[in-house]
Design a protein around this motif. Structure first.
Motif, short mmCIF file in Angstrom:
data_model
loop_
_atom_site.label_atom_id
_atom_site.label_comp_id
_atom_site.label_asym_id
_atom_site.label_seq_id
_atom_site.Cartn_x
_atom_site.Cartn_y
_atom_site.Cartn_z
N PHE A 1 0.93 -1.30 0.09
CA PHE A 1 -0.13 -0.08 0.09
C PHE A 1 0.71 1.32 -0.07
O PHE A 1 1.25 1.76 1.06
CB PHE A 1 -1.04 -0.07 1.13
CG PHE A 1 -1.73 -1.41 1.06
CD1 PHE A 1 -3.21 -1.15 0.35
CD2 PHE A 1 -1.61 -2.46 1.71
CE1 PHE A 1 -4.02 -2.09 0.42
CE2 PHE A 1 -2.76 -3.51 1.41
CZ PHE A 1 -3.72 -3.35 0.94
N PRO A 2 1.41 1.44 -1.15
CA PRO A 2 2.29 2.54 -1.37
C PRO A 2 1.67 4.11 -1.14
O PRO A 2 0.58 4.35 -1.11
CB PRO A 2 2.60 2.52 -2.92
CG PRO A 2 2.25 1.39 -3.33
CD PRO A 2 1.22 1.19 -2.35
N ASN A 3 2.70 4.85 -0.40
CA ASN A 3 2.22 6.35 0.11
C ASN A 3 1.08 6.43 0.70
O ASN A 3 0.38 7.44 0.92
CB ASN A 3 1.88 7.03 -1.46
CG ASN A 3 2.90 7.10 -2.35
OD1 ASN A 3 4.04 6.50 -2.10
ND2 ASN A 3 2.86 7.82 -3.36
N LEU A 4 0.94 5.45 1.59
CA LEU A 4 -0.07 5.58 2.63
C LEU A 4 0.71 5.48 4.10
O LEU A 4 1.18 4.52 4.42
CB LEU A 4 -1.18 4.41 2.69
CG LEU A 4 -2.10 4.12 3.64
CD1 LEU A 4 -3.09 5.53 3.76
CD2 LEU A 4 -3.06 3.00 3.26
N ALA B 1 11.58 11.78 -5.86
CA ALA B 1 10.71 10.45 -5.80
C ALA B 1 9.39 10.58 -5.83
O ALA B 1 8.65 11.60 -4.97
CB ALA B 1 11.26 9.56 -4.69
N VAL B 2 8.48 9.64 -6.18
CA VAL B 2 6.95 9.75 -5.98
C VAL B 2 6.13 8.72 -5.35
O VAL B 2 5.12 8.89 -5.29
CB VAL B 2 6.14 10.39 -7.40
CG1 VAL B 2 6.77 11.31 -8.11
CG2 VAL B 2 6.55 8.93 -8.36
N ARG B 3 7.05 7.82 -4.96
CA ARG B 3 6.39 6.53 -4.45
C ARG B 3 7.35 5.87 -3.38
O ARG B 3 8.61 5.81 -3.39
CB ARG B 3 6.38 5.37 -5.69
CG ARG B 3 5.77 4.12 -5.08
CD ARG B 3 5.36 3.36 -6.25
NE ARG B 3 4.98 2.04 -5.71
CZ ARG B 3 4.02 1.34 -6.52
NH1 ARG B 3 3.48 1.92 -7.71
NH2 ARG B 3 3.77 0.00 -6.40
N VAL B 4 6.82 5.39 -2.25
CA VAL B 4 7.51 4.80 -1.28
C VAL B 4 6.61 3.65 -0.57
O VAL B 4 5.39 3.92 -0.14
CB VAL B 4 7.93 5.75 -0.11
CG1 VAL B 4 6.69 6.58 0.60
CG2 VAL B 4 9.10 5.21 1.17
N GLU B 5 7.23 2.46 -0.01
CA GLU B 5 6.46 1.40 0.80
C GLU B 5 7.64 0.78 1.33
O GLU B 5 8.70 0.50 1.00
CB GLU B 5 5.35 0.66 -0.26
CG GLU B 5 6.25 -0.03 -1.23
CD GLU B 5 5.18 -0.92 -2.23
OE1 GLU B 5 4.40 -1.87 -1.38
OE2 GLU B 5 5.09 -0.70 -3.31
N PRO B 6 7.07 0.01 2.31
CA PRO B 6 8.14 -1.01 3.01
C PRO B 6 8.38 -2.00 2.10
O PRO B 6 7.48 -2.59 1.46
CB PRO B 6 7.14 -1.22 4.54
CG PRO B 6 5.96 -0.57 4.35
CD PRO B 6 5.67 -0.05 3.14
N GLY C 1 14.81 -0.38 4.67
CA GLY C 1 13.50 -1.07 4.74
C GLY C 1 12.44 -0.66 3.91
O GLY C 1 11.24 -1.13 3.81
N PHE C 2 12.63 0.46 3.49
CA PHE C 2 11.65 1.07 2.49
C PHE C 2 12.15 1.27 1.10
O PHE C 2 13.39 1.37 0.53
CB PHE C 2 11.32 2.61 2.87
CG PHE C 2 10.79 2.86 4.00
CD1 PHE C 2 9.16 2.86 4.45
CD2 PHE C 2 11.26 2.69 5.38
CE1 PHE C 2 8.50 2.91 5.43
CE2 PHE C 2 10.62 3.08 6.40
CZ PHE C 2 9.26 3.04 6.62
N GLU C 3 11.24 0.93 0.01
CA GLU C 3 11.38 1.11 -1.27
C GLU C 3 10.94 2.42 -1.60
O GLU C 3 9.80 2.67 -1.69
CB GLU C 3 10.52 0.00 -2.12
CG GLU C 3 11.15 -1.61 -1.71
CD GLU C 3 10.20 -2.67 -2.44
OE1 GLU C 3 9.26 -2.36 -3.18
OE2 GLU C 3 10.54 -3.92 -2.24
#
Length: 530
Positions: free
Chosen positions: A416-419, A457-462, A526-528
């Motif tokens: 669930f990216p960006n949440l 960057a526009v997106r991050v998720e674990p 630990g985050f992409e």
């Protein structure tokens, strides 16, 4: 292009601070709030006697020294009207309302991989896009509504503590029943007992309650204001995010103390009052012997306060370790049962059969009432997120969390990216001073968003592996403690059908902060990021 950079859900303490931080840094931020006013839990919880169980000097923002100096708390433990006045003052002082949409609920969130944006849907049918979503939805914001047979047929008035009428309720001389003896139940019972005609309390499980010893704090507040920055820094290093008289020093180990010193320590903590009683020993929630000693001391105090031994026995907790359920901070609760107009029904002896047109049938006895008050608690920590249809492709967050929440640091969930979640499950949250944890999470999330912006960057998720490790760490820490031995809302045990897993991170605020700081310093390990 997204309609907003960031959408924040909720305008309580965390949502307001998150809005302030992001707006100051130039992020286009919109807040969606279900209520008609700021305040979150402190707007909705206006039942009689509602009061914080963290001391006022700690339960407040630390981000602005001027705000700290200008606001004057009146009591050691602030009541709901004073806390709500403080939140409103903050909203006005920083002109936050202009970016808040009130009386609106977020019903759905859907992530688009092509645009890396969330589409937000509200209960009014509005749809808009946003780059990031921050759920500042609160840990105790979705109430449970147990199904009591016959409730709709009751001929009197029914009130839930979580939705108490804003104009209040006149209970003078009325025959009143209260179902539930958690914090909201205890506070309501204590507040209304002097004015009702009769009061009958229906108790399923007795609570451990430590006296608040509440009082005005003019001198204390003046002293704290003289060194607020240092005071706050120490609080951030403690296990609970608030001080218990020893700064950041750890409490003693039970096994290191002789019998006399143990008794003196318990007496001292009880005399000081409040939740710091559970800090009597470092291993109070690790060592069954330490726990039982603290529990028996508390039980003895109940027996001293309640004149009728039979009633005192019903009010005495024995089925779970002390502090394994949320302890209560009371302002004369047990003494209420010495009043001639107050009765206690132990639902373990007389199970609640149904609500009748005239009152409540428990066991074989029907008791008649004019008013029934339901203090039945909340779907803690995951309830607010489960209430929103959050989906990415074919996967929903509700489905992913069906067997318990899965997060990295309680901040994000893989897939669930960006949440983001402020004080989400598997963070210290409800085991801490919420204000300390809220500010840490808001600052951490804000720093990460700045980091992303600086790198385009526009997106991050674990990463899944990082999340798995954190879930295992959270569970392993909890299993070392006595927490799982209680059927508590920490475990989700108060919600029928909810999977029982320990929801918060039990190692404490100081340890959590060290971990979170280390991950940030390591470039958000630990985050992409994309």
């Amino acid at each position: 292009m997204a309609d907003h950079d960031v959408t924040v859900i909720g305008a309580g303490f965390s949502g307001l601070y998150q809005l302030h931080r992001l707006r100051e840094l130039g992020f286009d931020t919109r807040v969606i709030e279900a209520g008609p006013e700021v305040g979150g839990t402190w707007y909705w919880n206006r039942y009689p006697g509602a009061r914080c169980d963290i001391e006022s000097v700690e339960y407040s923002y630390s981000f602005d020294p001027q705000l700290e100096q200008e606001w004057n708390w009146t009591e050691r433990y602030a009541a709901q009207p004073e806390i709500l006045a403080y939140i409103r003052h903050v909203a006005d002082r920083y002109d936050l309302r202009r970016d808040i949409t009130f009386d609106t609920r977020v019903t759905a969130l859907e992530f688009d991989d092509a645009t890396n944006e969330w589409t937000v849907t509200t209960d009014g049918g509005e749809r808009f896009t946003t780059r990031f979503v921050i759920a500042a939805t609160g840990c105790l914001s979705v109430p449970t509504r147990p199904e009591f047979e016959g409730l709709d047929h009751f001929g009197g008035a029914t009130h839930w503590t979580w939705d108490w009428p804003e104009q209040g309720v006149d209970l003078t001389g009325k025959r009143v029943a209260v179902i539930g003896t958690g914090s909201s139940g205890l506070q309501t019972i204590t507040a209304i007992a002097p004015v009702v005609g009769s009061l009958t309390v229906f108790q399923r499980t007795p609570s451990y309650a430590v006296p608040a010893h509440n009082h005005t704090i003019d001198e204390l507040l003046a002293d704290v204001k003289r060194h607020y920055p240092e005071f706050r820094q120490v609080s951030r290093l403690t296990r609970g995010g608030a001080q218990c008289g020893e700064g950041a020093a750890l409490p003693p180990f039970f096994a290191d103390l002789d019998d006399s010193t143990i008794t003196s320590e318990l007496e001292r903590r009880w005399g000081n009052g409040g939740l710091c009683y559970q800090q009597s020993f470092f291993d109070l929630l690790l060592d069954p012997d330490a726990n039982e000693r603290a529990a028996e001391y508390a039980r003895a105090r109940i027996r001293e306060k309640v004149r009728d031994p039979a009633v005192a026995e019903k009010l005495t907790p024995r089925s779970y370790p002390i502090a394994a359920k949320r302890m209560c901070v009371d302002t004369g609760y047990f003494e209420v049962y010495n009043q001639d107009n107050v009765d206690l029904v132990d639902l373990r002896e007389e199970p609640l059969v149904r609500i009748t047109e005239r009152g409540i049938l428990a066991g074989e006895t029907e008791r008649e009432f004019d008013v029934i008050v339901l203090a039945t608690g909340y779907d803690a920590m995951t309830g607010a997120l489960d209430a929103i249809d959050i989906r990415h492709g074919a996967c929903t967050l509700r489905e992913k969390w069906a067997d318990g929440p899965r997060t990295y640091l309680g901040l994000m969930s893989a897939g669930f990216p960006n949440l983001f979640t402020v004080t989400g499950p598997q963070s210290p949250s409800v085991l801490s001073n919420m204000m300390t944890s809220i500010e840490y999470h808001v600052d951490w999330i804000t720093d990460l968003l700045v980091h992303l912006r600086e790198r385009g960057a526009v997106r991050v998720e674990p990463e899944v592996e990082a999340e798995d490790n954190w879930v295992n760490t959270t569970n392993d820490v909890a299993d070392l403690t006595l927490f799982p031995q209680a059927a508590s809302w920490y475990m989700g045990a108060n919600v029928p059908g909810k999977r029982r897993v320990f929801l918060p991170f039990a190692a404490g605020v100081g340890a959590y902060k060290q971990i979170g700081d280390g991950i940030a310093i390591a470039g958000y390990h630990g985050f992409e990021v994309a």
